[in-house]
Scaffold this motif. Structure first.
Motif, PDB file in Angstrom:
ATOM      1  N   GLN A 184      -8.344  36.775  52.600  1.00 17.77           N
ATOM      2  CA  GLN A 184      -8.974  37.485  51.582  1.00 17.77           C
ATOM      3  C   GLN A 184      -7.913  37.661  50.657  1.00 17.77           C
ATOM      4  O   GLN A 184      -8.374  37.889  49.377  1.00 17.77           O
ATOM      5  CB  GLN A 184      -9.535  38.623  52.179  1.00 17.77           C
ATOM      6  CG  GLN A 184     -10.827  38.466  52.774  1.00 17.77           C
ATOM      7  CD  GLN A 184     -11.911  37.862  52.015  1.00 17.77           C
ATOM      8  OE1 GLN A 184     -12.335  36.749  51.882  1.00 17.77           O
ATOM      9  NE2 GLN A 184     -12.477  38.702  51.049  1.00 17.77           N
ATOM     10  N   VAL A 185      -6.540  37.940  51.111  1.00 12.33           N
ATOM     11  CA  VAL A 185      -5.497  38.567  49.905  1.00 12.33           C
ATOM     12  C   VAL A 185      -4.284  37.901  49.586  1.00 12.33           C
ATOM     13  O   VAL A 185      -3.708  38.223  48.705  1.00 12.33           O
ATOM     14  CB  VAL A 185      -5.332  40.172  50.540  1.00 12.33           C
ATOM     15  CG1 VAL A 185      -6.307  40.917  50.636  1.00 12.33           C
ATOM     16  CG2 VAL A 185      -4.631  39.843  51.997  1.00 12.33           C
ATOM     17  N   VAL A 186      -3.792  36.932  50.529  1.00 13.98           N
ATOM     18  CA  VAL A 186      -2.813  36.186  50.349  1.00 13.98           C
ATOM     19  C   VAL A 186      -3.071  35.117  49.083  1.00 13.98           C
ATOM     20  O   VAL A 186      -4.096  34.533  49.187  1.00 13.98           O
ATOM     21  CB  VAL A 186      -2.450  35.279  51.738  1.00 13.98           C
ATOM     22  CG1 VAL A 186      -1.149  34.679  51.207  1.00 13.98           C
ATOM     23  CG2 VAL A 186      -1.910  36.193  52.871  1.00 13.98           C
ATOM     24  N   GLN A 192      -5.133  43.226  42.648  1.00 14.74           N
ATOM     25  CA  GLN A 192      -6.426  42.902  42.991  1.00 14.74           C
ATOM     26  C   GLN A 192      -6.654  42.891  44.453  1.00 14.74           C
ATOM     27  O   GLN A 192      -7.961  42.742  45.041  1.00 14.74           O
ATOM     28  CB  GLN A 192      -6.642  41.449  42.607  1.00 14.74           C
ATOM     29  CG  GLN A 192      -6.455  41.087  41.081  1.00 14.74           C
ATOM     30  CD  GLN A 192      -6.769  39.667  40.727  1.00 14.74           C
ATOM     31  OE1 GLN A 192      -7.410  38.873  41.602  1.00 14.74           O
ATOM     32  NE2 GLN A 192      -6.510  39.161  39.677  1.00 14.74           N
ATOM     33  N   ILE A 193      -5.743  43.381  45.458  1.00 16.68           N
ATOM     34  CA  ILE A 193      -6.030  43.404  46.613  1.00 16.68           C
ATOM     35  C   ILE A 193      -6.725  44.485  47.191  1.00 16.68           C
ATOM     36  O   ILE A 193      -7.536  44.136  48.181  1.00 16.68           O
ATOM     37  CB  ILE A 193      -4.557  43.407  47.357  1.00 16.68           C
ATOM     38  CG1 ILE A 193      -3.945  42.111  47.020  1.00 16.68           C
ATOM     39  CG2 ILE A 193      -4.580  43.561  48.782  1.00 16.68           C
ATOM     40  CD1 ILE A 193      -2.552  41.884  47.724  1.00 16.68           C
ATOM     41  N   ALA A 194      -6.711  45.677  46.614  1.00 15.82           N
ATOM     42  CA  ALA A 194      -7.522  46.855  46.843  1.00 15.82           C
ATOM     43  C   ALA A 194      -9.253  46.270  46.804  1.00 15.82           C
ATOM     44  O   ALA A 194     -10.065  46.495  47.891  1.00 15.82           O
ATOM     45  CB  ALA A 194      -7.317  48.056  46.172  1.00 15.82           C
ATOM     46  N   ASP A 195      -9.438  45.521  45.834  1.00 18.28           N
ATOM     47  CA  ASP A 195     -10.812  45.389  45.560  1.00 18.28           C
ATOM     48  C   ASP A 195     -11.493  44.219  46.628  1.00 18.28           C
ATOM     49  O   ASP A 195     -12.501  44.148  47.096  1.00 18.28           O
ATOM     50  CB  ASP A 195     -11.288  44.854  44.208  1.00 18.28           C
ATOM     51  CG  ASP A 195     -11.278  45.991  43.251  1.00 18.28           C
ATOM     52  OD1 ASP A 195     -11.279  47.027  43.624  1.00 18.28           O
ATOM     53  OD2 ASP A 195     -10.771  45.786  42.086  1.00 18.28           O
ATOM     54  N   ARG A 196     -10.359  43.494  46.780  1.00 20.85           N
ATOM     55  CA  ARG A 196     -10.588  42.492  47.983  1.00 20.85           C
ATOM     56  C   ARG A 196     -10.875  42.850  49.204  1.00 20.85           C
ATOM     57  O   ARG A 196     -11.550  42.096  49.984  1.00 20.85           O
ATOM     58  CB  ARG A 196      -9.766  40.918  47.651  1.00 20.85           C
ATOM     59  CG  ARG A 196      -9.634  40.433  46.457  1.00 20.85           C
ATOM     60  CD  ARG A 196      -8.854  39.136  46.472  1.00 20.85           C
ATOM     61  NE  ARG A 196      -9.301  38.184  47.366  1.00 20.85           N
ATOM     62  CZ  ARG A 196     -10.412  37.274  47.103  1.00 20.85           C
ATOM     63  NH1 ARG A 196     -10.994  37.371  46.123  1.00 20.85           N
ATOM     64  NH2 ARG A 196     -10.656  36.685  48.172  1.00 20.85           N
ATOM     65  N   LEU A 197      -9.975  43.678  49.630  1.00 21.94           N
ATOM     66  CA  LEU A 197     -10.100  44.261  50.888  1.00 21.94           C
ATOM     67  C   LEU A 197     -11.300  44.914  51.029  1.00 21.94           C
ATOM     68  O   LEU A 197     -12.205  44.875  52.142  1.00 21.94           O
ATOM     69  CB  LEU A 197      -9.123  45.421  51.130  1.00 21.94           C
ATOM     70  CG  LEU A 197      -7.508  44.868  51.304  1.00 21.94           C
ATOM     71  CD1 LEU A 197      -6.607  45.979  51.413  1.00 21.94           C
ATOM     72  CD2 LEU A 197      -7.516  44.109  52.754  1.00 21.94           C
ATOM     73  N   GLY A 219      -3.861  49.446  53.716  1.00 21.12           N
ATOM     74  CA  GLY A 219      -3.683  50.135  52.431  1.00 21.12           C
ATOM     75  C   GLY A 219      -2.494  50.833  52.184  1.00 21.12           C
ATOM     76  O   GLY A 219      -1.812  50.912  51.094  1.00 21.12           O
ATOM     77  N   ARG A 220      -2.348  51.521  53.190  1.00 26.73           N
ATOM     78  CA  ARG A 220      -0.794  52.368  53.069  1.00 26.73           C
ATOM     79  C   ARG A 220       0.486  51.589  53.070  1.00 26.73           C
ATOM     80  O   ARG A 220       1.268  51.963  52.249  1.00 26.73           O
ATOM     81  CB  ARG A 220      -0.699  53.281  54.332  1.00 26.73           C
ATOM     82  CG  ARG A 220      -1.785  54.489  54.176  1.00 26.73           C
ATOM     83  CD  ARG A 220      -1.523  55.527  55.306  1.00 26.73           C
ATOM     84  NE  ARG A 220      -2.186  55.180  56.473  1.00 26.73           N
ATOM     85  CZ  ARG A 220      -2.216  55.405  57.720  1.00 26.73           C
ATOM     86  NH1 ARG A 220      -0.864  55.961  58.098  1.00 26.73           N
ATOM     87  NH2 ARG A 220      -2.675  54.786  58.699  1.00 26.73           N
ATOM     88  N   ALA A 221       0.458  50.652  53.686  1.00 25.61           N
ATOM     89  CA  ALA A 221       1.441  49.782  53.645  1.00 25.61           C
ATOM     90  C   ALA A 221       1.570  48.683  52.083  1.00 25.61           C
ATOM     91  O   ALA A 221       2.605  48.663  51.533  1.00 25.61           O
ATOM     92  CB  ALA A 221       1.565  48.371  54.685  1.00 25.61           C
ATOM     93  N   LEU A 222       0.338  48.527  51.722  1.00 24.85           N
ATOM     94  CA  LEU A 222       0.290  48.232  50.122  1.00 24.85           C
ATOM     95  C   LEU A 222       1.024  48.949  49.407  1.00 24.85           C
ATOM     96  O   LEU A 222       1.402  48.853  48.287  1.00 24.85           O
ATOM     97  CB  LEU A 222      -0.959  47.583  49.986  1.00 24.85           C
ATOM     98  CG  LEU A 222      -1.447  46.899  48.787  1.00 24.85           C
ATOM     99  CD1 LEU A 222      -0.525  45.804  48.329  1.00 24.85           C
ATOM    100  CD2 LEU A 222      -2.931  46.568  48.484  1.00 24.85           C
ATOM    101  N   ASP A 223       0.393  50.437  49.406  1.00 23.39           N
ATOM    102  CA  ASP A 223       0.917  51.408  48.427  1.00 23.39           C
ATOM    103  C   ASP A 223       2.198  51.582  48.359  1.00 23.39           C
ATOM    104  O   ASP A 223       2.815  51.688  47.285  1.00 23.39           O
ATOM    105  CB  ASP A 223       0.213  52.773  48.920  1.00 23.39           C
ATOM    106  CG  ASP A 223      -1.247  52.689  48.536  1.00 23.39           C
ATOM    107  OD1 ASP A 223      -1.819  51.940  47.766  1.00 23.39           O
ATOM    108  OD2 ASP A 223      -2.023  53.723  49.233  1.00 23.39           O
TER     109      ASP A 223
END
Length: 344
Positions: A184-186, A192-197, A219-223
């Motif tokens: 989904q995200v790679v 855009q990743i938050a919406d794809r998650l 999400g926390r790792a992404l932040d």
């Protein structure tokens, strides 16, 4: 409206004061002005500039030094960036070195090099990551209900952090969940990743009763990866222009260069092309007799960053503005070369 003679006197006083750090008298100016003017006339003009708020009189002598209003006028209307010679430019290039594995190393090096060259505190803000893509994602079991989340982005950055998983998620469940998230995200921009998650929740319910808890870990790792990353060089140089008796000022300045929110507030708005100078009370809620010289650098399709110098109000602005202009060009070229090699 200042007269031509008043402009010459104001410019000369600021130039001399930023060089010597001592109030400037009429006799000193008489030998420097490009026009012949008597010492008495210079004193009268200095008194007028003082009344207008551009100069401050030193009580123990006849000399005067610039006020913040005087500095502001000088930077806005009179300052001329000093030309940097070829030897200094070559020295900057040599100080950078050549072997960099990721963007963060280049940006961190820029802060260190700029602080060493100027003996002031340098701040480098990494280019924003709106167009940076997620190139890889791994989640490795790390003890009971703990995992290490590893994110690799297209600018060469690697972020890793340990998180606790929600109850009920086992290793057998983790593997297919990771595959779904990878699909989904790679390859997509971080923005855009938050919406794809969120779109992947339906797929994840096949393996997880409450996928929101797991996505929160990701999400926390992404932040953390998305946070503005800044680097400070020469923090100890702050002590060179602080009143040693003012402990609160020392604490405030050190706190300032340690926290991303404070750094963002300090830098504020910087013009996309010009170099910006802010003085004392123009900086957001920050104490002390100091100023900030800052400039954007633009890395083609990879966003903008900021390079800045924090120092005393009586910094040599002509020299530093010229230096910062050359320095950001070198930093920009280093980052452009890095991205080109990364894409090749």
């Amino acid at each position: 409206m200042l007269t031509k003679r008043q402009l010459l006197i104001l410019e000369a006083i600021i130039r001399d004061y930023t060089s010597a750090g001592q109030p400037i008298g009429s006799k000193t100016l008489q030998n420097q002005l490009p026009v012949h003017v008597s010492s008495a006339t210079i004193r009268n003009e200095m008194a007028t500039l003082e009344k207008l708020g551009y100069l401050i009189k030193e009580h123990s002598s006849s000399g005067r030094y610039p006020s913040l209003k005087g500095y502001r006028f000088y930077v806005d209307h009179l300052v001329k960036p000093e030309k940097i010679n070829k030897e200094d430019i070559q020295g900057i290039r040599a100080s950078f070195g050549s072997e960099f594995q990721k963007v963060d190393e280049i940006v961190a090096t820029s802060a260190r090099v700029l602080s060493e060259i100027t003996n002031y505190t340098a701040i480098s803000l990494k280019p924003d990551s709106k167009e940076v893509r997620l190139e890889g994602f791994r989640m490795i079991p790390f003890g009971e209900q703990q995992v290490m989340v590893i994110l690799v982005t297209s600018d060469g950055s690697v972020e890793s952090q340990i998180f606790s998983l929600p109850e009920g998620i086992t290793g057998e469940v983790l593997e297919p969940v990771i595959r779904i998230i990878n699909d989904q995200v790679v390859g997509y921009p971080l923005s855009q990743i938050a919406d794809r998650l969120q779109e992947s929740i339906v797929l994840l319910t096949k393996y997880l009763r409450q996928p929101e808890g797991f996505l929160d870990v990701f999400g926390r790792a992404l932040d953390k990866s998305l946070q503005s990353q800044f680097y400070v060089g020469g923090k100890m140089n702050l002590l060179n222009f602080i009143d040693s008796d003012n402990v609160d000022q020392v604490k405030a300045l050190y706190s300032l260069v340690d926290h991303s929110q404070d750094i963002s507030a300090l830098l504020g708005d910087v013009g996309p092309n010009d170099i910006t100078v802010k003085f004392g009370d123009e900086l957001q809620n920050q104490p002390g007799n100091y100023s900030l010289i800052s400039a954007h650098y633009n890395i083609e399709n990879h966003g903008q960053g900021i390079i800045a110098l924090l120092g005393p109000t009586n910094m040599p602005y002509s020299k530093l503005i010229g230096l910062l202009g050359v320095f950001r060009q070198e930093l920009t070229q280093r980052l452009i070369d890095y991205y080109r090699n990364l894409d090749s």
